[in-house]
Design a protein around this motif. Structure first.
Motif, short mmCIF file in Angstrom:
data_model
loop_
_atom_site.label_atom_id
_atom_site.label_comp_id
_atom_site.label_asym_id
_atom_site.label_seq_id
_atom_site.Cartn_x
_atom_site.Cartn_y
_atom_site.Cartn_z
N VAL A 630 9.21 -5.49 -24.79
CA VAL A 630 9.20 -6.17 -23.50
C VAL A 630 10.66 -6.33 -23.09
N ILE A 631 11.06 -5.61 -22.02
CA ILE A 631 12.46 -5.58 -21.61
C ILE A 631 12.57 -5.93 -20.13
N LYS A 632 13.43 -6.88 -19.82
CA LYS A 632 13.70 -7.25 -18.42
C LYS A 632 15.20 -7.47 -18.27
N ASP A 633 15.77 -6.85 -17.23
CA ASP A 633 17.21 -6.98 -16.97
C ASP A 633 18.03 -6.65 -18.21
N ASP A 634 17.63 -5.61 -18.89
CA ASP A 634 18.33 -5.10 -20.08
C ASP A 634 18.31 -6.08 -21.27
N ILE A 635 17.42 -7.07 -21.23
CA ILE A 635 17.27 -8.02 -22.34
C ILE A 635 15.93 -7.76 -23.01
N LEU A 636 15.95 -7.65 -24.34
CA LEU A 636 14.71 -7.49 -25.11
C LEU A 636 14.11 -8.87 -25.36
N GLY A 655 21.05 -7.11 -24.54
CA GLY A 655 20.93 -8.40 -25.21
C GLY A 655 19.54 -8.58 -25.81
N VAL A 656 19.44 -9.48 -26.78
CA VAL A 656 18.16 -9.73 -27.47
C VAL A 656 17.87 -11.22 -27.46
N GLU A 676 25.32 -5.53 -26.42
CA GLU A 676 26.54 -6.29 -26.20
C GLU A 676 26.51 -7.67 -26.87
N SER A 677 25.32 -8.23 -27.02
CA SER A 677 25.21 -9.55 -27.64
C SER A 677 23.85 -9.70 -28.30
#
Length: 746
Positions: A630-636, A655-656, A676-677
C-alpha cells in the motif's frame, strides 16, 4: 470361534507357503478386530441421527405445551413452576431451530469428516445440557407432565448416543451433574456464601473434567477417521474407556459432594421453618417522616437499605445465621390491573441493635423495571422471611428511585478497595482535579466498592485508574462528560465498564490495553473518538455505538476509520465506502484479517495503521501495488508479508510508515535505492530476520533514540553499497549496527 473361522478362511485361499497363510490369518484377524469395534458415524449418519433427535425434541415441545396447560389449570401450581416450564419450552424450540439450521447449513455443506464430527460433538454438548436441565426441572417440580413427555425425553437420550458413536456418549453424564448443580444453586437461592463457594468449586471441577473429556474425544475422533476410516480400534477404544472411567469416577465424587450440600440446604430449611414459627412480627423503621424508602441506582446497578424491628428480639440473632437462604425483599407494582410481585435479592444483613431486635437489610433492585426507575411505574417493597413453603412478610412500604451522581461503584478482583490516583502520571495532581469533587470515602462491602464524593462528579481525569491491577468492573454516574486520556490504560483485569449517558468524547488511549474487555457500549452522546482509544485491547470483539457499522466490529468517526475488531471473521475485510481517512492503529494487530480492500473514498493514511498486521497476505483496491504493498505519495503504509520468507520494498518508495513490519516472520528484507527515510522501530520484534539489503547510496534517515532493528535477535548482516559502507557505519541510527554492515555490489 474366531480362530476357527480364520483357519477356514485361510485354507480356502490358494496361497503358497505356510508363512503366507499365517500372514493372511493375521490380516484377517486385524480386520475382524476392527469390525468388532464401534465406528465414527459418517456425515450422512450424523445427519440422520440428528434428524431423529429433532423429532424427539418436537415431541418434547408438544408434551411441554400440554404440561404447561395442565399446570395453568391447577390451583396448586405456582407461577414460578409455570414460568420455569415456559422458559424450558422456549429453550427447546430454539434448540430445534438451531439444529435444523446446523444440519442444513453446516453438515450438508461440508466434506471434512473430522471437522464435521467435531462440530457435531459441540452441538451434542450443548443439547445434552439443555435436556438434562429440562429433565431435572420436571423431576424437581413434579410437574403434571404427561407420560409421553417422559417417553420423549427417554427417546431423545437414546438418540443422542448415536450422534458421534456410543463410546463417545459420556457428555450426557456430565450434563446431568451440571443440571443437578443448577438445581442446587437455585435451592441455595441468593444465599449462603459458604455453600455457594463450595458449589462454585464443584462447577469448576466439572468444567475441567468436561474440557479434558472433549479433548480426549476429539483426539479419538481424529485418529479414528484419519487412520482407520472411522473405525475405533482396540487401542483407541481402550483410551476412550480409560477417559470415561476417570470421568465416571470424578462425577461420582462430585455427586457425593452435591448430596452433602443438599443435606446442608435441607437442614437450613428446617432451621428456618422453626424460626418462622417463633417470629411474631416484623416492622419497618422509616428513615424519614414520610416513611418512603429510597432505592439508589447507578447505571444498571441499584440497591436499597431498610431497617426492621423483629419480635421477639432474640430472633434477630438467629435470623443472622440463616439470612442468606431465608431473607429477601419483594417489590409490588401498584396501579396496575393485576398485582405483580418481583423478587429483590438480599445482598447484606446486619443486626444493628440486638437489644431491640433491629436488623438492617440491603437488597438489589436488578429485577425492577425500567419504567419504575424512569418514574412511570409505582412500587412498594416488603421484607420476606421464608423457608420455601411458609413465610413472614412485613407491610409493603412505598418506594422511590433516586439516581446517584456523586459515587462510582466498582468491583475488584481481590475483594479489596480500588485506589484511584496511583502511578507516576498523577503524582502532581489532586483527587479534586481528577474528578471535579473531593473524595469523602472509599469502602468495599458485600462485594461492591463505592467511591463517594462531596459533589456531583463531572469528569474522570487523565490516568485516574491507570494501571490498577485489581479493578474488575466499574460503573460511572451520569454527569460525567469527559474521560481523559489513559483513564483505564493497562487495567488488565477490567472486564466491564458502564459509561455515563452524557459522555461527549473519548480521549487518546482511554482504554489502551484493557485486555479483559470483550465488548463495550458507547452512549449516543459520544461523537468523537481520539486516536488509539482502543489500542491493543486484545479481547475487545464488539463496540455497540451509533458510530459502529451494523456488525458492531468497526467504528467510523467523521469519515475516519477508528477501530476494526481484532476478532473480525477470517477473510476479506472491506473498509466501508465513504471512509476518507484510516486512523492510527485502526487495523493494528488483527487476529483474523487476511486481505484488506481499500475503497476509492480513502485519501489519507495515518501512521501506524497496519502495526503488527502480519496476518495480511494481500491488499486490494486503491493505492495497492501488485496486491502486496500500500503506497501513497511514495510512502509505504502497508506490507502484505504473511507467509513470506523474503520481502522487498518496491523501487520508488521514499519513506516507510511506523512499525509496518512489527512481528513479521520473514528472514530477508530488501530496501530500495530510492529510500530516503525509515520510521522508528521499522523491523521491531522480527525475530526471524537475518539479512537486510539496503540499496540506498545515502543512508536512509531515522531518529537517534530508536532502533529499527529492536528485538531482531538473529540479524547477522546488513548489506549496503560498497562505496557507502563507512558512511552507513557513521550514520545516526545505523551506527548502532556498524559491526554487521557489509559492502555489496547491487
Amino acid at each position: 470361534m474366531k480362530k476357527f473361522f480364520l483357519i477356514l478362511a485361510a485354507v480356502a485361499m490358494v496361497l503358497p507357503g505356510c508363512q503366507k497363510i499365517e500372514e493372511s490369518i493375521d490380516a484377517l484377524e486385524n480386520r475382524i478386530d476392527k469390525l468388532e469395534q464401534d465406528t465414527i458415524p459418517t456425515i450422512d449418519e450424523q445427519i440422520a441421527a440428528i434428524q431423529t433427535s429433532i423429532k424427539a425434541l418436537e415431541e418434547i415441545d408438544k408434551s411441554l405445551d400440554e404440561s404447561i396447560k395442565a399446570l395453568e389449570s391447577n390451583d396448586k401450581a405456582t407461577a414460578e413452576e409455570i414460568a420455569a416450564l415456559k422458559e424450558a419450552d422456549k429453550a427447546i424450540e430454539t434448540k430445534i431451530e438451531e439444529l435444523k439450521k446446523y444440519v442444513d447449513e453446516a453438515l450438508n455443506s461440508t466434506k471434512d469428516w473430522v471437522s464435521a464430527t467435531f462440530a457435531t460433538l459441540e452441538q451434542l454438548n450443548a443439547l445434552s445440557s439443555e435436556v438434562a436441565a429440562l429433565k431435572s426441572l420436571v423431576e424437581a417440580n413434579k410437574a403434571e407432565a404427561a407420560a409421553n413427555l417422559a417417553n420423549a425425553i427417554s427417546n431423545l437420550e437414546t438418540s443422542l448416543q448415536k450422534w458421534v458413536g456410543e463410546q463417545l456418549s459420556n457428555y450426557y453424564t456430565i450434563a446431568e451433574i451440571e443440571a443437578k448443580i443448577i438445581a442446587l444453586e437455585k435451592a441455595i437461592a441468593d444465599g449462603d456464601k459458604a455453600l455457594q463457594q463450595q458449589l462454585n468449586d464443584l462447577k469448576s471441577q466439572l468444567e475441567t473434567a468436561k474440557t479434558e473429556l472433549t479433548e480426549a474425544y476429539k483426539k479419538a475422533i481424529k485418529e479414528a477417521i484419519e487412520t482407520n476410516n472411522g473405525v475405533i480400534n482396540t487401542k483407541i477404544a481402550s483410551e476412550i474407556a480409560a477417559v470415561n472411567k476417570r470421568i465416571d469416577e470424578e462425577v461420582a465424587a462430585i455427586s457425593a459432594k452435591i448430596a452433602t450440600l443438599q443435606a446442608q440446604v435441607d437442614k437450613n430449611t428446617e432451621d428456618i421453618a422453626k424460626l418462622l414459627a417463633r417470629i411474631q412480627s416484623v416492622s419497618y423503621l422509616p428513615e424519614y417522616s414520610d416513611e418512603v424508602a429510597t432505592i439508589h441506582y447507578l447505571g444498571d446497578l441499584s440497591e436499597i437499605t431498610l431497617d426492621f424491628k423483629v419480635s421477639p428480639k432474640e430472633c434477630a440473632a438467629e435470623l443472622a445465621k440463616v439470612w442468606q437462604t431465608a431473607v429477601s425483599c419483594e417489590a409490588l407494582y401498584t396501579k396496575t390491573r393485576a398485582a405483580l410481585l418481583v423478587k429483590m435479592s438480599a445482598t447484606a444483613f446486619e443486626v444493628t441493635d440486638a437489644e431491640n431486635g433491629v436488623i438492617t437489610i440491603t437488597a438489589s433492585g436488578e429485577n425492577l423495571s425500567q419504567e419504575f426507575f424512569a418514574g412511570a411505574q409505582e412500587a412498594k417493597v416488603a421484607l420476606v422471611i421464608s423457608d420455601g413453603n411458609n413465610s413472614v412478610t412485613s407491610d409493603y412500604i412505598p418506594m422511590i428511585a433516586k439516581e446517584v451522581t456523586n459515587e462510582i461503584w466498582y468491583t475488584s478482583t481481590d475483594g479489596n478497595i480500588v485506589t484511584p490516583y496511583s502511578g507516576e502520571r498523577n503524582d502532581f495532581r489532586s483527587i479534586e482535579s481528577l474528578f471535579g469533587a473531593n473524595l469523602v470515602s472509599n469502602t468495599y462491602k458485600n462485594g461492591v466498592g463505592k467511591l463517594v464524593f462531596d459533589a456531583t462528579i463531572t469528569l474522570v481525569g487523565e490516568a485516574a485508574f491507570y494501571q490498577i491491577d485489581n479493578l474488575e468492573t466499574i460503573t460511572l454516574p451520569n454527569g460525567i462528560k469527559q474521560l481523559g486520556g489513559y483513564v483505564f490504560a493497562y487495567t488488565n483485569y477490567l472486564r466491564t465498564i458502564k459509561l455515563p449517558a452524557c459522555l461527549e468524547e473519548i480521549y487518546r488511549e482511554t482504554f489502551h490495553q484493557c485486555n479483559a474487555i470483550t465488548e463495550l457500549t458507547l452512549p449516543d452522546s459520544v461523537t468523537k473518538i481520539a486516536a488509539e482509544a482502543f489500542y491493543n485491547c486484545s479481547k475487545l470483539e464488539y463496540i455497540y455505538s451509533k458510530l459502529s457499522t451494523p456488525d458492531n466490529m468497526t467504528v467510523i468517526v467523521d469519515e475516519t476509520l477508528r477501530w476494526v475488531s481484532r476478532h473480525y471473521p477470517a477473510g476479506d475485510y472491506k473498509i466501508p465506502e465513504g471512509v476518507k481517512t484510516i486512523g492510527q492503529f485502526a487495523i493494528g494487530y488483527p487476529n483474523n484479517v487476511i486481505t484488506v480492500t481499500i475503497p476509492e473514498s480513502v485519501d489519507t493514511f495515518a501512521n501506524y495503521i497496519f502495526v503488527g498486521a502480519n496476518n495480511i497476505s494481500a491488499f486490494y483496491g486503491k493505492y495497492t501495488v501488485d496486491n502486496r504493498h500500500v503506497i501513497k505519495d511514495d510512502i509505504l503504509y502497508g506490507a502484505a508479508a504473511h507467509g513470506l520468507t523474503e520481502y522487498e520494498i518496491p523501487e520508488g518508495v521514499k519513506g516507510v510508515a511506523y512499525k509496518i513490519f512489527h512481528f513479521c516472520t520473514f528472514t530477508k528484507a530488501t530496501l530500495p535505492a530510492s529510500l530516503e527515510s525509515v520510521s522508528n522501530n521499522l523491523f521491531r520484534n522480527c525475530d526471524k530476520l537475518r539479512e537486510v539489503y539496503c540499496k540506498a547510496i545515502v543512508p536512509p534517515a531515522y531518529g537517534a533514540d530508536y532502533d529499527i532493528f529492536a528485538g531482531c535477535a538473529k540479524i547477522s548482516t546488513i548489506y549496503v553499497p560498497r562505496a557507502s559502507v563507512e558512511e552507513y557505519k557513521a550514520a545516526t541510527g545505523w551506527s548502532q549496527h556498524a559491526d554487521k554492515i557489509v559492502g555489496y555490489d547491487f
